[in-house]
Design a protein around this motif. Structure first.
Motif, PDB file in Angstrom:
ATOM      1  N   ALA A   1       7.181   4.856   8.677  1.00 27.48           N
ATOM      2  CA  ALA A   1       7.651   6.392   8.229  1.00 27.48           C
ATOM      3  C   ALA A   1       8.939   5.926   8.014  1.00 27.48           C
ATOM      4  O   ALA A   1      10.250   6.194   7.699  1.00 27.48           O
ATOM      5  N   GLN A   2       9.403   5.038   9.451  1.00 29.63           N
ATOM      6  CA  GLN A   2      11.277   5.005   9.313  1.00 29.63           C
ATOM      7  C   GLN A   2      11.485   4.329   8.489  1.00 29.63           C
ATOM      8  O   GLN A   2      12.536   4.206   8.201  1.00 29.63           O
ATOM      9  N   PHE A   3      10.926   3.013   8.380  1.00 28.48           N
ATOM     10  CA  PHE A   3      10.785   2.147   6.672  1.00 28.48           C
ATOM     11  C   PHE A   3      10.904   2.769   5.865  1.00 28.48           C
ATOM     12  O   PHE A   3      11.663   2.856   5.130  1.00 28.48           O
ATOM     13  N   LEU A   4       9.612   3.722   5.239  1.00 35.40           N
ATOM     14  CA  LEU A   4       9.656   4.659   3.756  1.00 35.40           C
ATOM     15  C   LEU A   4      11.937   5.230   4.020  1.00 35.40           C
ATOM     16  O   LEU A   4      11.083   4.954   2.248  1.00 35.40           O
ATOM     17  N   TRP A   5      12.113   5.802   5.166  1.00 30.22           N
ATOM     18  CA  TRP A   5      12.980   6.890   4.668  1.00 30.22           C
ATOM     19  C   TRP A   5      13.856   5.134   3.893  1.00 30.22           C
ATOM     20  O   TRP A   5      14.744   6.323   3.712  1.00 30.22           O
ATOM     21  N   ALA A   6      13.913   4.939   5.601  1.00 29.27           N
ATOM     22  CA  ALA A   6      15.530   3.410   4.985  1.00 29.27           C
ATOM     23  C   ALA A   6      15.563   3.280   3.557  1.00 29.27           C
ATOM     24  O   ALA A   6      16.058   2.920   3.429  1.00 29.27           O
TER      25      ALA A   6
ATOM     26  N   VAL B   1       1.117   8.184   8.198  1.00 26.01           N
ATOM     27  CA  VAL B   1       2.234   8.659   7.125  1.00 26.01           C
ATOM     28  C   VAL B   1       1.705   8.694   5.640  1.00 26.01           C
ATOM     29  O   VAL B   1       2.527   9.028   5.000  1.00 26.01           O
ATOM     30  N   LYS B   2       0.573   8.741   5.570  1.00 27.49           N
ATOM     31  CA  LYS B   2       0.067   8.335   3.951  1.00 27.49           C
ATOM     32  C   LYS B   2       0.134  10.137   4.075  1.00 27.49           C
ATOM     33  O   LYS B   2       0.188  10.331   2.789  1.00 27.49           O
ATOM     34  N   ASP B   3      -0.228  10.673   5.279  1.00 27.27           N
ATOM     35  CA  ASP B   3      -0.551  12.404   5.180  1.00 27.27           C
ATOM     36  C   ASP B   3       0.997  12.957   4.534  1.00 27.27           C
ATOM     37  O   ASP B   3       1.513  13.409   3.893  1.00 27.27           O
ATOM     38  N   ILE B   4       1.868  12.683   4.745  1.00 30.81           N
ATOM     39  CA  ILE B   4       3.320  12.955   4.857  1.00 30.81           C
ATOM     40  C   ILE B   4       3.603  12.548   3.361  1.00 30.81           C
ATOM     41  O   ILE B   4       4.071  13.668   2.532  1.00 30.81           O
TER      42      ILE B   4
ATOM     43  N   ASP C   1       0.442  -1.310  -0.227  1.00 30.88           N
ATOM     44  CA  ASP C   1       0.267  -0.321   0.233  1.00 30.88           C
ATOM     45  C   ASP C   1       1.136   1.416   0.263  1.00 30.88           C
ATOM     46  O   ASP C   1       0.855   2.463  -0.594  1.00 30.88           O
ATOM     47  N   LEU C   2       1.984   1.274   0.717  1.00 33.01           N
ATOM     48  CA  LEU C   2       3.053   2.472   0.894  1.00 33.01           C
ATOM     49  C   LEU C   2       4.479   2.557  -0.289  1.00 33.01           C
ATOM     50  O   LEU C   2       3.794   3.807  -0.338  1.00 33.01           O
ATOM     51  N   THR C   3       3.708   1.475  -0.439  1.00 33.81           N
ATOM     52  CA  THR C   3       5.269   1.694  -2.538  1.00 33.81           C
ATOM     53  C   THR C   3       4.859   1.348  -3.178  1.00 33.81           C
ATOM     54  O   THR C   3       5.665   1.674  -4.082  1.00 33.81           O
TER      55      THR C   3
END
Length: 791
Positions: A346-351, A322-325, A225-227
């Motif tokens: 959020a930490q996962f996405l930045w990483a 996180v989706k708002d960011i 969903d995030l990537t």
């Protein structure tokens, strides 16, 4: 004397597996006769393996061929009986399994049969080209190179050319010309390193995502969903992509990295996780076995949970915070928020971003000729809307480089390898500039290829960081369109609306552009700066009049639209429509009324109004009724029936070639394989017509229609469809109105009518449907959900 030009008359593909058969399919899409080879079958027809592969092509979705007819131009062959056919082939592409020993054996077998000038290329996703070249005789080596198509070959824009040390420069240029114009590809030249450019970085990105998902405890469906589209990437995101590619295929590519890159500082991650190995061992290979990381359980989609080793209910989404960011438009601010957030997602996405930036920064000099090639490889081969270097540069090169260095020092990265000095240079603003893109090996900026074929790309693909001033010189602009010239006698018009929908501003702008073109230019081209061509009439612009029941205003708006279609058809200069992507509804009607269409192969054209409870009223029904009367040999109804079904069932052509077969395009319209060449070809068509003394077509004085008897005959068949529940009662009602309009209304069969007669019928039927509550429900559903409603 100038060098003689390279002509490809015939191509051979060796290996009728998944890739070989689909490469052959795309070659015949491009009208290149192709011989497809495989081993002789042990029993029955010796070409049995190839024949089975050709049958398999017919069942694939999306279709690898642009027309059902194309497959007959692939000649089946086997290595025992047909090697003599190779001498007539200008290009031979080997596409057998990824085993260097098998490839070497095949090269020994085929080399004596190759023509003296034949280009010999291996389609491999990662084996060493220089190593494979050693299996070729000395005479073949200058004509040998790697060529890596992406799956599926018809739809994926990227092809990597990988030279070996003996590859002849002129041969590589000829191959690139052929791939770019004939097959429509985006070509990058890759260095001969394992997995080349796109797979090396794209697969690393997937491995980094898998490693970080485990580290931060993020479920697989949440990762997807995030990537996916939230990052400007395909809907299949990460884990679903692995399912689509095939978990066994994914594991094979990972194993290639494990075996061939022992020195890579990230080598510890070039392993298939234990859970993945277990799925493969259990035969759960992804989409092809209907179970992989995801599995459908009845109507419910389940997802594999590595902790329990079982499938659990899927469909979980990322956290709203996180989706708002991710919605923040400014990249610098977005990355700052992701890095500072304590939320694990959020930490996962930045990483994930940091590890890919670290990897490309470290490896750029070794794997690619410049940063632009990396970004194009990932955009064209993996479907990202922006490449990784572009993303980094847009977020502030220095700031991000500093964060990466801090994380490496703190032991947070997947590797402790130091960033190269060039990344941390104090005055570095990025890697992409107007003068070129950075090459880490030479420390220089590398400009665009000067190969002649790229002169045809008037608006080539750009990377972020290149200033992209609008193309050409603006002649006229309003809120709906921009009309410009690139210094010749053709005026080009591009729509500025969302998805190039046609509303009042576009109609007004197009009318003004036609005024200017008729007085000052030789021709007009309608071309969009990106796809789609047009999703059709802007229904939302009609909403105020619709809500207040101002039918007179709507009637006037439809009249204007019809007048625009007719003006395109009868203007004093040639009008060319250059299509790519969707050309729906009103967009399709503009296409039907242009003098000529130059269509990218992937043009999806259709009159889809019935799907929103309406019928075509911008001249679509009229144009089909007229064409049927011109094609009829006495029996108008027989000629009309296919056109009627196309409108009533809202059929969409799945390629420009199919659009010709369905009658949306004329046989004389031009199909172009490279979307970046559309504008160049469209302008040359407009100029050719003008220079040949263009005159607008004469207005049709009267053409025969099928009349009320024809409409009654069609409605009789619709009754059967209604009884069989193939259509709803409202579908039946709409289709009946379509039949009345296309048959010319309440007149005798054979009555002569003019174009305006049918346009009036179209307009009245359109407004009748707009006033119908069931059609209103369909329109509302489409505007709010984007999906058709069947009521």
């Amino acid at each position: 004397m100038s060098q003689s030009k390279f002509i490809v008359r015939k191509v051979a593909v060796l290996g009728a597996g998944v890739m070989g058969a689909q490469i052959a399919a795309h070659l015949v899409n491009a009208k290149v006769p192709t011989v497809l080879f495989d081993l002789p079958a042990k029993e029955g027809d010796k070409n049995g393996i190839v024949l089975k592969a050709l049958e398999g092509l017919k069942k694939l979705k999306p279709s690898p061929v642009s027309s059902k007819e194309a497959i007959q131009y692939i000649t089946p062959a086997n290595y025992e009986d047909h090697l003599h056919l190779l001498k007539d082939c200008d290009v031979v592409i080997e596409a057998i399994a990824e085993r260097a020993d098998w490839k070497a054996d095949l090269y020994h077998k085929v080399a004596p049969f190759l023509g003296e000038q034949t280009i010999f290329a291996t389609n491999t996703s990662g084996l060493s080209i220089n190593k494979l070249a050693e299996a070729c005789p000395d005479s073949v080596r200058p004509r040998f190179c790697g060529v890596h198509f992406f799956n599926p070959p018809r739809y994926m824009h990227l092809v990597e050319i990988i030279p070996c040390v003996t590859s002849d420069v002129a041969m590589l240029d000829n191959l690139e010309r052929f791939l770019v114009t004939t097959l429509g590809k985006g070509v990058i030249r890759a260095k001969d390193t394992p997995n080349f450019v796109a797979n090396r970085i794209g697969v690393f990105s997937m491995l980094a995502t898998i490693a970080n998902a485990e580290k931060f405890g993020i479920r697989f469906d949440v990762v997807d969903d995030l990537t996916g589209p939230r990052l400007g990437r395909p809907k299949s995101a990460t884990f679903r992509t692995a399912d689509v590619v095939g978990l066994d295929t994914f594991a094979h590519v990972v194993k290639t990295m494990d075996d061939t890159l022992p020195e890579d500082p990230w080598h510890a991650y070039f392993k298939s996780p234990e859970w993945l190995q277990k799925l493969i061992a259990a035969g759960a290979l992804g989409a092809k076995t209907r179970a992989g990381i995801y599995k459908k359980d009845g109507k419910m989609m389940t997802v594999f949970d590595p902790a329990s080793g079982a499938y659990v209910a899927g469909g979980q989404k990322g956290d709203d915070a996180v989706k708002d960011i991710l919605k923040i438009a400014n990249p610098a601010e977005k990355f700052k928020k992701l890095r500072e957030s304590s939320h694990p997602q959020a930490q996962f996405l930045w990483a994930c971003f940091r590890d890919v930036f670290h990897y490309i920064g470290f490896h750029l000099g070794g794997i690619a000729n410049c940063a632009r090639d990396v970004d194009f490889a990932i955009r064209w081969g993996f479907g990202w809307s922006t490449g990784p270097f572009e993303t980094w540069q847009s977020a502030g090169w220095q700031q991000v480089a500093g964060w990466i260095a801090e994380d490496i020092a703190a032991g947070k990265g997947l590797s402790s390898a130091a960033l190269p000095a060039w990344v941390l240079e104090e005055d570095r603003a990025g890697v992409h500039f107007d003068a070129g893109s950075f090459d880490a090996a030479s420390g220089k900026l590398i400009g665009r290829s000067t190969l002649d074929v790229y002169q045809r790309q008037l608006a080539p693909a750009k990377v972020l960081g290149e200033t992209s001033a609008p193309l050409g010189e603006t002649v006229f602009e309003n809120a709906g369109v921009r009309a410009f010239t690139t210094g010749d006698d053709v005026l080009v018009v591009s729509f500025k609306s969302k998805a190039h929908a046609i509303g009042p501003d576009v109609l007004e702008g197009l009318n003004t552009a036609l005024d200017i073109a008729e007085s000052r230019f030789k021709g007009l081209v309608i071309w969009q700066t990106e796809e789609p061509f047009s999703v059709g009439a802007d229904l939302a612009s009609m909403m105020p009049a619709f809500m207040t029941g101002d039918w007179e205003a709507i009637d006037t708006a439809v009249c204007r639209f019809q007048a625009m279609s007719m003006r395109l058809k009868y203007s004093q200069i040639p009008v060319v429509a250059a299509t790519q992507g969707y050309a729906f509804g009103g967009g399709c009607e503009f296409v039907l009324h242009a003098d000529r269409v130059v269509a990218h192969l992937e043009s999806y054209i259709g009159l889809v109004e019935v799907g929103v409870g309406l019928l075509p009223a911008g001249g679509g029904c009229k144009e089909f009724a007229l064409r049927a009367s011109q094609e009829a040999r006495g029996d108008i109804l027989a000629a009309l029936k296919d056109y009627f079904m196309t409108v009533a069932m809202a059929k969409v052509a799945t390629s420009a070639v199919e659009a010709q077969e369905m009658g949306f395009l004329k046989k004389s319209d031009v199909v172009v394989f490279n979307a970046y060449e559309l504008l160049c070809v469209a302008k040359s068509e407009a100029l050719a017509m003008a220079n040949a003394g263009y005159r607008p077509p004469l207005k049709v004085k009267g053409f025969p229609v099928a009349g009320r008897a024809g409409a009654a005959s069609i409605k009789g068949q619709l009754v059967n469809m209604l009884a069989g529940r193939f259509i709803s009662e409202h579908d039946y009602y709409i289709s009946g109105l379509v039949a009345d309009v296309m048959c010319g209304g309440d007149v005798e069969q054979g009555t002569l009518v003019d174009e305006q007669w049918i346009l009036t019928l179209e307009r009245k039927a359109f407004i009748t449907l707009l006033q119908n509550p069931k059609s209103q429900a369909r329109i509302a559903n489409m505007l709010t959900t984007g999906k058709p409603l069947r009521n």
